[in-house]
Design a protein around this motif. Structure first.
Motif, PDB file in Angstrom:
ATOM      1  N   ASN A  39      -0.968 -15.109 -26.861  1.00  0.00           N
ATOM      2  CA  ASN A  39      -1.192 -14.795 -25.465  1.00  0.00           C
ATOM      3  C   ASN A  39      -2.275 -15.682 -24.863  1.00  0.00           C
ATOM      4  N   GLU A  40      -3.292 -15.919 -25.680  1.00  0.00           N
ATOM      5  CA  GLU A  40      -4.426 -16.689 -25.207  1.00  0.00           C
ATOM      6  C   GLU A  40      -4.001 -18.118 -24.830  1.00  0.00           C
ATOM      7  N   ILE A  41      -3.108 -18.691 -25.640  1.00  0.00           N
ATOM      8  CA  ILE A  41      -2.636 -20.046 -25.342  1.00  0.00           C
ATOM      9  C   ILE A  41      -1.805 -20.040 -24.066  1.00  0.00           C
ATOM     10  N   LEU A  42      -0.938 -19.032 -23.959  1.00  0.00           N
ATOM     11  CA  LEU A  42      -0.002 -19.020 -22.834  1.00  0.00           C
ATOM     12  C   LEU A  42      -0.715 -18.760 -21.515  1.00  0.00           C
ATOM     13  N   ARG A  43      -1.769 -17.924 -21.544  1.00  0.00           N
ATOM     14  CA  ARG A  43      -2.385 -17.532 -20.278  1.00  0.00           C
ATOM     15  C   ARG A  43      -3.571 -18.394 -19.902  1.00  0.00           C
ATOM     16  N   VAL A  44      -4.187 -19.067 -20.875  1.00  0.00           N
ATOM     17  CA  VAL A  44      -5.244 -20.023 -20.543  1.00  0.00           C
ATOM     18  C   VAL A  44      -4.887 -21.347 -21.178  1.00  0.00           C
ATOM     19  N   PRO A  45      -3.815 -21.993 -20.717  1.00  0.00           N
ATOM     20  CA  PRO A  45      -3.389 -23.221 -21.388  1.00  0.00           C
ATOM     21  C   PRO A  45      -4.497 -24.270 -21.383  1.00  0.00           C
ATOM     22  N   GLY A  46      -5.330 -24.275 -20.337  1.00  0.00           N
ATOM     23  CA  GLY A  46      -6.402 -25.260 -20.261  1.00  0.00           C
ATOM     24  C   GLY A  46      -7.326 -25.181 -21.467  1.00  0.00           C
ATOM     25  N   LEU A  89     -15.710   3.332 -26.569  1.00  0.00           N
ATOM     26  CA  LEU A  89     -17.088   2.917 -26.811  1.00  0.00           C
ATOM     27  C   LEU A  89     -17.737   2.396 -25.535  1.00  0.00           C
ATOM     28  N   GLN A  90     -19.048   2.285 -25.621  1.00  0.00           N
ATOM     29  CA  GLN A  90     -19.848   1.913 -24.460  1.00  0.00           C
ATOM     30  C   GLN A  90     -19.351   0.676 -23.721  1.00  0.00           C
ATOM     31  N   GLU A  91     -18.992  -0.384 -24.474  1.00  0.00           N
ATOM     32  CA  GLU A  91     -18.693  -1.656 -23.807  1.00  0.00           C
ATOM     33  C   GLU A  91     -17.317  -1.645 -23.161  1.00  0.00           C
ATOM     34  N   ALA A  92     -16.454  -0.692 -23.529  1.00  0.00           N
ATOM     35  CA  ALA A  92     -15.068  -0.714 -23.065  1.00  0.00           C
ATOM     36  C   ALA A  92     -14.472  -2.092 -23.304  1.00  0.00           C
ATOM     37  N   ALA A  93     -14.563  -2.563 -24.554  1.00  0.00           N
ATOM     38  CA  ALA A  93     -14.099  -3.913 -24.884  1.00  0.00           C
ATOM     39  C   ALA A  93     -12.596  -4.003 -24.693  1.00  0.00           C
ATOM     40  N   LEU A  94     -12.203  -4.820 -23.731  1.00  0.00           N
ATOM     41  CA  LEU A  94     -10.792  -4.983 -23.426  1.00  0.00           C
ATOM     42  C   LEU A  94     -10.525  -6.477 -23.295  1.00  0.00           C
ATOM     43  N   MET A 108      -5.082  -9.673 -21.072  1.00  0.00           N
ATOM     44  CA  MET A 108      -3.911  -8.810 -21.199  1.00  0.00           C
ATOM     45  C   MET A 108      -3.846  -7.830 -20.026  1.00  0.00           C
ATOM     46  N   THR A 109      -2.654  -7.334 -19.762  1.00  0.00           N
ATOM     47  CA  THR A 109      -2.514  -6.356 -18.684  1.00  0.00           C
ATOM     48  C   THR A 109      -2.785  -4.964 -19.230  1.00  0.00           C
ATOM     49  N   ARG A 161      -1.442  -5.697 -13.943  1.00  0.00           N
ATOM     50  CA  ARG A 161      -2.420  -6.762 -13.680  1.00  0.00           C
ATOM     51  C   ARG A 161      -3.272  -7.029 -14.904  1.00  0.00           C
ATOM     52  N   ARG A 162      -3.788  -8.247 -14.996  1.00  0.00           N
ATOM     53  CA  ARG A 162      -4.683  -8.547 -16.119  1.00  0.00           C
ATOM     54  C   ARG A 162      -5.983  -7.771 -15.976  1.00  0.00           C
ATOM     55  N   VAL A 163      -6.495  -7.336 -17.131  1.00  0.00           N
ATOM     56  CA  VAL A 163      -7.689  -6.498 -17.134  1.00  0.00           C
ATOM     57  C   VAL A 163      -8.899  -7.243 -16.573  1.00  0.00           C
ATOM     58  N   GLY A 164      -8.858  -8.587 -16.668  1.00  0.00           N
ATOM     59  CA  GLY A 164      -9.949  -9.392 -16.120  1.00  0.00           C
ATOM     60  C   GLY A 164     -10.210  -9.105 -14.648  1.00  0.00           C
ATOM     61  N   THR A 165      -9.188  -8.591 -13.940  1.00  0.00           N
ATOM     62  CA  THR A 165      -9.358  -8.341 -12.509  1.00  0.00           C
ATOM     63  C   THR A 165      -9.812  -6.905 -12.225  1.00  0.00           C
ATOM     64  N   TYR A 166      -9.983  -6.099 -13.266  1.00  0.00           N
ATOM     65  CA  TYR A 166     -10.348  -4.685 -13.073  1.00  0.00           C
ATOM     66  C   TYR A 166     -11.833  -4.532 -12.765  1.00  0.00           C
ATOM     67  N   SER A 167     -12.162  -3.461 -12.041  1.00  0.00           N
ATOM     68  CA  SER A 167     -13.575  -3.115 -11.830  1.00  0.00           C
ATOM     69  C   SER A 167     -14.075  -2.359 -13.064  1.00  0.00           C
TER      70      SER A 167
END
Lengths: 255, 254, 331
Positions: free
Chosen positions: B17-24, C89-94, C98-99, C137-143
């Protein structure tokens, strides 16, 4: 302005020396690469057209120094990019620190690290049986070219950091360092390079920088190559500092 | 499909997934072996003219080294990514899974095996278009198998370091290890042409057998005599570093 | 007819964790959490909350004592424990790449469940934590709040018997905090055992059926919030005197009505009163007779901070309680 540059240089140096895990790869990779090259390609000195040298290590030492200095430039760029990411840079810009000092501070630190790198490789060479044909004068020539070149590479790193503002992008140019180095005569005599490196090497300042350092190590104190090396290194430095200052101005205008 | 296999596949999926979503992010790692191959042959290409050199063309000789390097880089990157996962807490989530630790490790390592085919493929495409001889499908398949094995060994090695140091700052250590293991072999010239000290190291280095196993098809015919030492060496490397990595996983939290 | 005896969801005896070359982060704690209750584990930063949770969820090996979670020993049967617990856990490591729904599926797979068998449950959980719109949506965009809610949904995908929430609302804005609280209440109503650590008094007060208060690696008090508060004292009256008032005189008057409590500064008085509101009028009348002018007054019920103060001699910092914050500033 000199005081500000020196203060910033001291900070950059202190940060570098406090994190040896970032500094060590600068000499570690070129050292390992040097070992492999010498151990694997020692016999190539017998090839037709290879200049008369005491050993392949003598010949390769300048290449290792050049490679190490280039990595130093990448690392200076990463440090500058981290400063930008971390906000230290903005604090500097907001202060009355002269603009040129922001560039010069980082670049001066690169000069000091360059001197350390040159000395390290000369000592390493001597320990493993290389000779420095040019003697003390030769050592001074190598140091002079190495420091000027290291300064220039530091400025190049700074310029890229200012343009990209992102440490991992600067890190990503790492393979590029090898590309530029491989199309120079740093590793092998110019006459023996394969296409297209044989043609490109003549236009590559790294060729002259490496040859300028190689002359006093492997051959003699002939002044020609040394001057060419110094000129190439100085050229890179002046252009790179100019570009850095331009990049800094550009960044400030946007801000 | 059993739960273990599903877990391995899911973790592989995350790695890819990492390769596909951040190809850069993957580009430098994919390009590096090709650049290295091109650079080395530009600089040292005339070494093929040495007496007793076993290939007509230096590029042909050096392409297998690039394939191994791709595997080494990929393995090291797996360790760096794992260290990042530890720093960011994702690794806790992995460790909270009830699956056996060896299954979790297999999932992490399996993605390295697949990913290492990417730089190798790019390298081969460039090499063949530049005139490197086609070694045949069998030799390529063997090569793919061997570099996947090497990627697994390198990933296990890097995992051991990641579990030990728990920070991405250990990255150079992971990279230096694979770099040395691959280049301190018959990487540049045939064994007879190595200097004495490097020949002694190359003889002891199991990766030499892996390299010769991949290289045989490029410079001649694939023979069992060159293949089995490569397989044995890989089995040893994967066994050793795999065991150390599993041990490292089991000892987490002590 | 025979009923099974009550089974403790968590049973901890003398649990200890010593880090290399350091003091004991957890210095021998005992606690018991009954099935179906919300247990609040309250303490300041660095008290040993997270260390305890990490031991209970098998991420950290105890260096002494024993802990059973869902009937299994965390040290010797970790896989059995992991199958039965959910952990946020505290950090909510996600993984930011990934969506939300991919992460839910991965979590199910990691717990040995085929994603297709939990697809409906996954969708329901995502809906329940209010992330249906964002699931693709990708989790990177979550608050921050969305991440915590997704983390909670992931922790629930395999229908755990015991749910561990490590400081679930630290760093969240008030609205997100309330949403999470509601969710925890709903889980309790459904019968899930919840072990919740927090440094917020209000959170512990609002959510926990029973509380353990931890300070410096030891449990200093346990009980229901009401019992703990009742234990430390009766309601008290806080008085702020008008400027220039004779403080000593005021002291003399109020002492007739109850015991002094520690006061923060020169114009504050605080006394415990036995009967609550009914005591206020006589006190005010007496103060008025003595020419003591009162600028402000407040009747306060004991808080968990009072409990904490009584048990440890310190206020719980960062508790969100104005009284304790003011006191902390003045210290």
């Amino acid at each position: 302005m000199i005081a500000a540059s020196v203060a910033l240089a001291r900070r950059a140096l202190r940060n570098a020396l406090r994190r040896p895990q970032f500094l060590a790869p600068l000499v570690l990779f070129p050292t390992l690469f040097l070992a492999v090259n010498v151990g694997g390609l020692e016999r190539t000195t017998s090839l037709q057209g290879f200049p008369q040298v005491d050993g392949f290590l003598d010949f390769q030492l300048a290449a290792a120094i050049t490679q190490s200095l280039l990595l130093g430039g990448v690392s200076a760029g990463i440090a500058a990019a981290l400063d930008i990411e971390g906000g230290f840079f903005d604090r500097l810009v907001a202060s009355p620190t002269p603009r040129l000092a922001i560039v010069l501070g980082r670049v001066l630190a690169a000069s000091v690290i360059a001197a350390i790198q040159v000395v390290y490789f000369l000592v390493l060479g001597l320990v493993f049986g290389a000779s420095i044909q040019g003697g003390a004068l030769g050592v001074l020539s190598v140091l002079a070219i190495g420091i000027v070149a290291g300064t220039g590479f530091g400025a190049l790193g700074m310029m890229i950091a200012l343009r990209t503002r992102n440490a991992s992008t600067v890190q990503g140019i790492f393979p590029l360092v090898f590309v530029i180095l491989f199309i120079s005569s740093a590793f092998f005599p110019r006459e023996l390079l394969s296409a297209p490196a044989d043609v490109l090497a003549a236009y590559n300042p790294l060729s002259y920088i490496a040859e300028g350092m190689r002359q006093p190590i492997a051959f003699d104190n002939a002044i020609g190559p040394v001057l060419e090396g110094l000129a190439a290194a100085a050229g890179v430095t002046v252009v790179a500092i100019g570009l850095s200052v331009l990049a800094l101005r550009g960044r400030l205008r946007e801000a | 499909m059993s739960g273990d296999l599903r877990t391995i596949r899911a973790l592989m999926g995350r790695g890819l997934n990492e390769i596909l979503r951040v190809p850069g992010g993957a580009i430098p790692g994919v390009l590096a072996p090709t650049i290295f191959m091109l650079g080395l042959s530009a600089a040292f290409g005339k070494a093929a003219a040495l007496p007793n050199f076993t290939a007509d063309d230096f590029r042909t000789f050096i392409v297998p080294v690039g394939m191994l390097q791709g595997a080494g880089f990929t393995g090291a990157a797996t360790g760096v990514n794992l260290a990042r996962d530890i720093e960011q807490g994702w690794f806790d989530r992995l460790m909270l899974a009830p699956a056996r630790r060896s299954v979790l490790l297999a999932g992490v390592v399996a993605s390295a095996c697949l990913r290492c085919l990417l730089p190798a493929t790019f390298l081969l495409v460039v090499a063949f278009s530049l005139g490197v001889d086609w070694p045949g499908v069998g030799a390529l398949a063997l090569g793919a198998l061997l570099i996947m094995g090497l990627a697994a060994a390198a990933a296990c090695y890097a995992t051991v370091l990641a579990l030990r140091f728990r920070t991405q700052q250990a990255a150079p250590l992971m990279q230096v290890g694979t770099f040395v293991a691959i280049l301190f072999t018959t990487a540049y010239v045939p064994r007879e042409l190595l200097s004495d000290w490097l020949r002694a190291i190359a003889d002891l280095n199991p990766v030499t057998h892996v390299l010769e196993g991949v290289r045989q098809g490029f410079i001649g015919d694939v023979t069992w005599a060159q293949t089995w030492p490569a397989l044995v060496a890989l089995a040893g490397l994967v066994g050793l570093f795999g065991a150390l990595a599993v041990r490292g996983m089991r000892r987490q939290g002590r | 007819m025979q009923y099974p005896g009550p089974i403790a969801a968590i049973e901890v005896i003398g649990l200890e964790r010593r880090f290399k070359g350091a003091v004991k982060a957890v210095a021998g704690i005992d606690l018991e959490v009954a099935a179906g209750e919300v247990y609040g584990f309250l303490g300041p930063n660095g008290a040993g909350k997270t260390t305890t949770v990490r031991m209970l969820v098998t991420l950290l090996r105890p260096t002494g004592g024993q802990a059973l979670v869902a009937g299994f020993d965390v040290a010797t049967q970790p896989a059995d424990v992991r199958r039965r617990i959910g952990v946020a856990l505290q950090e909510a490591a996600l993984d930011p790449l990934m969506t939300g729904s991919e992460l839910i599926e991965l979590q199910a797979t990691l717990h040995g469940i085929a994603p297709r068998t939990v697809r409906a449950r996954g969708a329901e959980l995502i809906e329940r934590v209010g992330l249906s719109q964002a699931a693709g949506r990708r989790v990177g965009t979550y608050s921050g709040g969305m991440r915590r809610r997704l983390d909670l949904a992931m922790a629930l995908i395999h229908e755990p018997e015991v749910l561990f929430l490590d400081e679930p609302t630290t760093g969240l804005d008030p609205t997100s905090r309330l949403t999470l609280w509601e969710e925890v209440r709903r889980l309790r109503d459904e019968g899930t055992t919840v072990f919740l650590t927090t440094q917020y008094l209000e959170e512990a007060d609002q959510l926990a059926d029973r509380l353990g208060i931890i300070a410096a690696g030891r449990i200093v008090a346990t009980g229901t919030p009401a019992a703990l508060k009742a234990e430390v004292g009766r309601p008290h009256l806080d008085l702020v005197l008008a400027p220039g008032t004779d403080l000593r005189r005021a002291h003399e008057v109020v002492t007739r009505f109850g015991d002094h409590r520690p006061v923060a500064d020169g114009c504050h008085l605080s006394i415990e009163i036995a009967r609550g509101a009914g005591d206020i009028a006589p006190i005010l009348r007496a103060l008025d007779d003595a020419d003591v002018a009162v600028a402000e007054l407040e009747l306060r019920q004991p808080t968990l901070d009072d409990v904490f103060l009584a048990k440890t001699g310190e206020h719980l910092e960062g508790s969100g309680n104005p009284h304790s914050e003011a006191a902390a500033e003045l210290v």
